[in-house]
Design a protein around this motif. Structure first.
Motif, short mmCIF file in Angstrom:
data_model
loop_
_atom_site.label_atom_id
_atom_site.label_comp_id
_atom_site.label_asym_id
_atom_site.label_seq_id
_atom_site.Cartn_x
_atom_site.Cartn_y
_atom_site.Cartn_z
N LEU A 390 30.71 37.38 43.05
CA LEU A 390 30.69 38.89 44.03
C LEU A 390 29.83 39.93 42.93
CD1 LEU A 390 34.62 38.77 44.59
CD2 LEU A 390 32.65 37.79 45.86
N TYR A 391 28.91 39.49 42.45
CA TYR A 391 27.99 40.50 41.59
C TYR A 391 27.52 41.53 42.41
CZ TYR A 391 24.32 42.36 38.61
OH TYR A 391 23.55 43.15 37.90
N LYS A 392 27.17 41.38 43.65
CA LYS A 392 26.72 42.34 44.69
C LYS A 392 27.74 43.30 45.31
CE LYS A 392 22.09 40.47 45.16
NZ LYS A 392 21.11 39.88 46.28
N GLN A 393 28.86 42.67 45.19
CA GLN A 393 30.03 43.53 45.76
C GLN A 393 30.52 44.78 45.00
OE1 GLN A 393 30.91 42.54 48.96
NE2 GLN A 393 29.15 41.09 48.65
N SER A 394 31.14 45.58 45.68
CA SER A 394 31.69 46.53 44.96
C SER A 394 32.74 46.28 43.68
CB SER A 394 32.53 47.57 45.68
OG SER A 394 33.64 47.04 46.07
N ALA A 395 32.76 47.34 42.84
CA ALA A 395 33.82 46.72 41.60
C ALA A 395 35.28 46.71 42.20
CB ALA A 395 33.63 48.06 40.51
N LYS A 396 35.67 47.38 43.28
CA LYS A 396 36.83 47.44 43.66
C LYS A 396 37.16 45.93 44.30
CE LYS A 396 39.88 49.80 46.87
NZ LYS A 396 40.05 51.07 47.87
N THR A 397 36.05 45.25 44.89
CA THR A 397 36.17 44.08 45.58
C THR A 397 36.38 43.03 44.53
OG1 THR A 397 34.77 44.83 47.58
CG2 THR A 397 34.99 42.39 47.08
N ARG A 398 35.64 43.07 43.42
CA ARG A 398 35.70 42.18 42.50
C ARG A 398 37.13 42.17 41.82
NH1 ARG A 398 30.22 43.79 41.33
NH2 ARG A 398 31.16 45.63 39.63
N LYS A 399 37.60 43.42 41.54
CA LYS A 399 38.91 43.63 41.09
C LYS A 399 40.08 43.00 41.84
CE LYS A 399 41.82 47.04 38.66
NZ LYS A 399 41.76 48.60 38.39
N ARG A 400 39.69 43.04 43.32
CA ARG A 400 40.97 42.51 43.90
C ARG A 400 40.79 41.09 43.95
NH1 ARG A 400 39.93 46.27 49.55
NH2 ARG A 400 41.18 47.96 48.96
N ALA A 401 39.75 40.45 44.01
CA ALA A 401 39.51 38.97 43.97
C ALA A 401 40.17 38.45 42.51
CB ALA A 401 38.01 38.67 43.85
N ILE A 402 39.85 39.10 41.54
CA ILE A 402 40.26 38.81 40.19
C ILE A 402 41.83 38.81 40.01
CG2 ILE A 402 40.43 39.32 37.62
CD1 ILE A 402 37.30 40.38 38.02
N TRP A 403 42.57 39.91 40.80
CA TRP A 403 43.97 39.89 40.63
C TRP A 403 44.52 38.88 41.40
CZ3 TRP A 403 47.79 41.91 38.21
CH2 TRP A 403 47.43 42.97 37.28
N ALA A 404 44.03 38.39 42.68
CA ALA A 404 44.19 37.46 43.45
C ALA A 404 44.33 36.16 42.65
CB ALA A 404 43.07 37.08 44.86
N LEU A 405 43.19 35.70 41.61
CA LEU A 405 43.51 34.44 40.79
C LEU A 405 44.58 34.91 39.94
CD1 LEU A 405 42.07 32.21 39.79
CD2 LEU A 405 40.75 33.45 38.11
N ARG A 406 44.59 36.07 39.45
CA ARG A 406 45.96 36.19 38.25
C ARG A 406 47.03 35.98 38.95
NH1 ARG A 406 43.95 42.18 35.85
NH2 ARG A 406 41.97 41.12 34.65
N VAL A 407 47.34 35.96 40.24
CA VAL A 407 48.54 35.62 41.08
C VAL A 407 48.65 34.36 41.26
CG1 VAL A 407 49.82 36.09 43.19
CG2 VAL A 407 48.90 38.04 42.22
N VAL A 408 47.31 33.65 41.85
CA VAL A 408 47.55 32.20 42.35
C VAL A 408 47.50 31.32 41.28
CG1 VAL A 408 45.80 30.68 43.59
CG2 VAL A 408 46.11 32.87 44.37
N MET A 409 46.89 31.60 39.87
CA MET A 409 46.60 30.41 38.95
C MET A 409 48.10 30.13 38.32
SD MET A 409 44.73 30.41 35.47
CE MET A 409 44.84 29.00 34.27
N PRO A 410 49.16 30.98 38.28
CA PRO A 410 50.41 30.65 37.82
C PRO A 410 51.07 29.83 38.87
CG PRO A 410 50.21 33.04 37.21
CD PRO A 410 49.05 32.65 38.17
N LEU A 411 50.76 30.05 40.08
CA LEU A 411 51.19 29.04 41.07
C LEU A 411 50.93 27.77 41.00
CD1 LEU A 411 51.51 31.56 44.12
CD2 LEU A 411 53.50 30.93 42.69
N ILE A 412 49.59 27.61 40.73
CA ILE A 412 48.83 26.54 40.83
C ILE A 412 49.46 25.53 39.41
CG2 ILE A 412 46.75 25.24 39.94
CD1 ILE A 412 45.18 27.45 41.45
N PHE A 413 49.37 26.36 38.39
CA PHE A 413 50.13 25.74 37.23
C PHE A 413 51.71 25.27 37.28
CE2 PHE A 413 53.47 26.07 33.72
CZ PHE A 413 52.68 25.57 32.83
N PHE A 414 52.36 25.90 38.24
CA PHE A 414 53.84 25.49 38.64
C PHE A 414 53.68 24.34 39.25
CE2 PHE A 414 57.44 25.36 41.40
CZ PHE A 414 58.65 25.27 40.49
#
Length: 496
Positions: A390-414
């Motif tokens: 997402l390099y060409k996207q806005s910092a806000k878009t990247r931040k949202r995507a990163i936070w999505a990973l922060r939520v999803v990865m613990p669920l994948i772990f479980f």
């Protein structure tokens, strides 16, 4: 699902990948003149050579982060798996492969530093950056970034999740659902703080877990001191087909030694590159040396596990047809398949030394620390891949995507924490194998640049420059512009 991953695992980890890894490791060792062996003292000195900055973390913090990633459940369960399928000789080939692989680690980490960028106030780098900026192949770089996102924070999470929860279930009888839920929450708390919190957590945990495991191994060796010569003799004789019982496993011993070495250290996968690229240093060669040294810590922990298992005779061995050719004197249950016994063997071995089930409980906690710090690095690799895609996207878009990973990865772990062992281990190995194929070939293509970085650092050190300065323009390396900014003052002074 289990059958699919096991079948794919056998395809990815067929003989060609073994030749690729060993051949490349020897190539880089020769090209870089044994950089991983002749610089050990300097590597240790570099660990404490710089501090954090607003954009990057210190070499020591990076070292702990990378050690946290490299020293994982593969160092315990994976070693047992290698012995089960390749005999004691597989341990020797793990050691040889890991020493050679250290040169690959130097290559990928120094290259990652060379082509890193500064994004949203932080240093970022990864194999996809040097594919794009070094080779000019943006579509290929995007494919690798997507592959990283799928393989690392998703697929390779599986064996670590299963190992943690099964370890506590075997020792304390705690449900895998309960352990999985608790650790998923802890994982979210740490990764939500980004690389700074991940690095600080690794700095706290890694020294404790590594020293503790080594001390536990020393106790086992003291308690079984009379068996030490025979144990090492068994490993060496089996490695070269000289042992009567395990002589027929020579090829399998090499195969499993290489496979478990790469799964354990990750050298060649490009997994260590994002954390290595986030470091504050004056030359890419610094991080190449620091992170190649981390492989030695990884292989040392692997050897500790092998010593514990073999000295206590808590291991079984099967032939290529799946028939048991050696059954230990220890009470090792192999009914569940090779992945289950990977943990059970080491726990049983420690229980034979530490009474009252203390050994199994200690290992459960060590497995937690090993796997947890590995997962933190896996998350950061996913974050870096997202930032690149997402390099060409806005910092806000990247931040949202990163936070999505922060939520999803613990669920994948479980999810993987409560799955079967065969599914968890096979999926993890598939992820590792796919990334090795991709990244090692790229490193071979970019070997001239890697040599320039190494030779420049070495030449400056020989000239008496304590902290070599990287000037990519002088070396004819394009698209490494950030370094002209980082070392602007020193380069200007040098040009005068």
């Amino acid at each position: 699902m289990s059958r699919f991953f096991v079948t794919l695992d056998n395809i990815v980890w067929s003989n060609p990948i073994i030749f690729l890894i060993l051949g490349s490791a020897v190539f880089f060792t020769v090209m870089l003149k044994g950089v991983q062996i002749r610089n050990i003292k300097h590597q240790v000195q570099l660990l404490f050579g710089a501090s954090d900055s607003e954009a990057g973390i210190s070499p020591f913090a990076t070292f702990c982060t990378v050690i946290g990633y490299r020293v994982g459940t593969a160092n315990v369960a994976g070693v047992a798996v290698a012995i089960f399928s390749g005999g004691p000789g597989a341990v020797f080939w793990m050691l040889v492969t890991s020493i050679l692989d250290t040169a690959i680690s130097y290559a990928e980490c120094s290259l990652g530093q060379c082509y890193k960028i500064k994004q949203d106030g932080e240093y970022r780098g990864g194999a996809y950056y040097y594919i794009e900026r070094g080779l000019g192949l943006k579509p290929v770089a995007i494919i690798y970034a997507v592959l990283t996102f799928i393989c690392v924070p998703i697929l390779t999470v599986a064996p670590h999740a299963f190992s943690i929860t099964s370890g506590f279930k075997n020792s304390l009888g705690i449900s895998q659902y309960i352990t999985g839920a608790i650790i998923a929450v802890l994982l979210f708390i740490v990764i939500s703080g980004g690389i700074k919190r991940i690095a600080k957590t690794a700095e706290l945990i890694v020294p404790f877990m590594t020293i503790g495991f080594i001390l536990m191994t020393v106790i086992v060796m003291i308690m079984r001191i009379k068996e030490i010569p025979a144990a090492f003799g068994l490993i060496i004789s089996s490695a070269f087909g000289a042992n009567a019982l395990f002589g027929g496993l020579l090829g399998t011993a090499v195969l499993w030694g290489v496979k478990r070495s790469v799964n354990s250290s990750g050298a060649g996968m490009g997994e260590a590159v994002p954390a290595a690229s986030a470091t504050e240093c004056s030359h890419p060669g610094v991080q190449g040396l620091v992170n190649s040294f981390s492989v030695y810590i990884d292989v040392f922990v692997c050897i500790c596990t092998a010593i514990i298992i073999i000295l206590t005779d808590c291991f079984n061995v099967q032939d290529s047809a799946g028939k048991l050719i050696y059954i230990s004197s220890g009470s090792v249950d192999v009914a569940g398949g090779y992945a289950e016994v990977g943990i059970a063997w080491t726990q049983e071995a420690l229980n034979s030394i530490f009474p009252g089930g203390i050994g199994a409980t200690l290992l459960a906690f060590f497995l937690f620390f090993f796997a947890f710090t590995t997962l933190l690095n896996y998350y950061y690799q996913g974050e870096t891949a997202i930032a690149y895609i997402l390099y060409k996207q806005s910092a806000k878009t990247r931040k949202r995507a990163i936070w999505a990973l922060r939520v999803v990865m613990p669920l994948i772990f479980f999810y993987f924490a409560v799955q079967s062992a065969s599914t968890s281990f096979a999926s993890g190995e598939v992820g590792v194998g796919l990334m090795v194929w991709f990244n090692v070939i790229v490193l071979l293509i970019m070997s001239p640049t890697i040599k320039k970085i190494h030779d420049d650092y070495t030449a400056q050190r020989k000239a008496g420059i304590e902290k070599p300065v990287f000037n990519p323009k002088k070396l004819g390396i394009k698209n490494a512009d950030l370094w002209m900014e980082i070392n602007a003052d020193k380069i200007a002074e040098e040009e005068k």
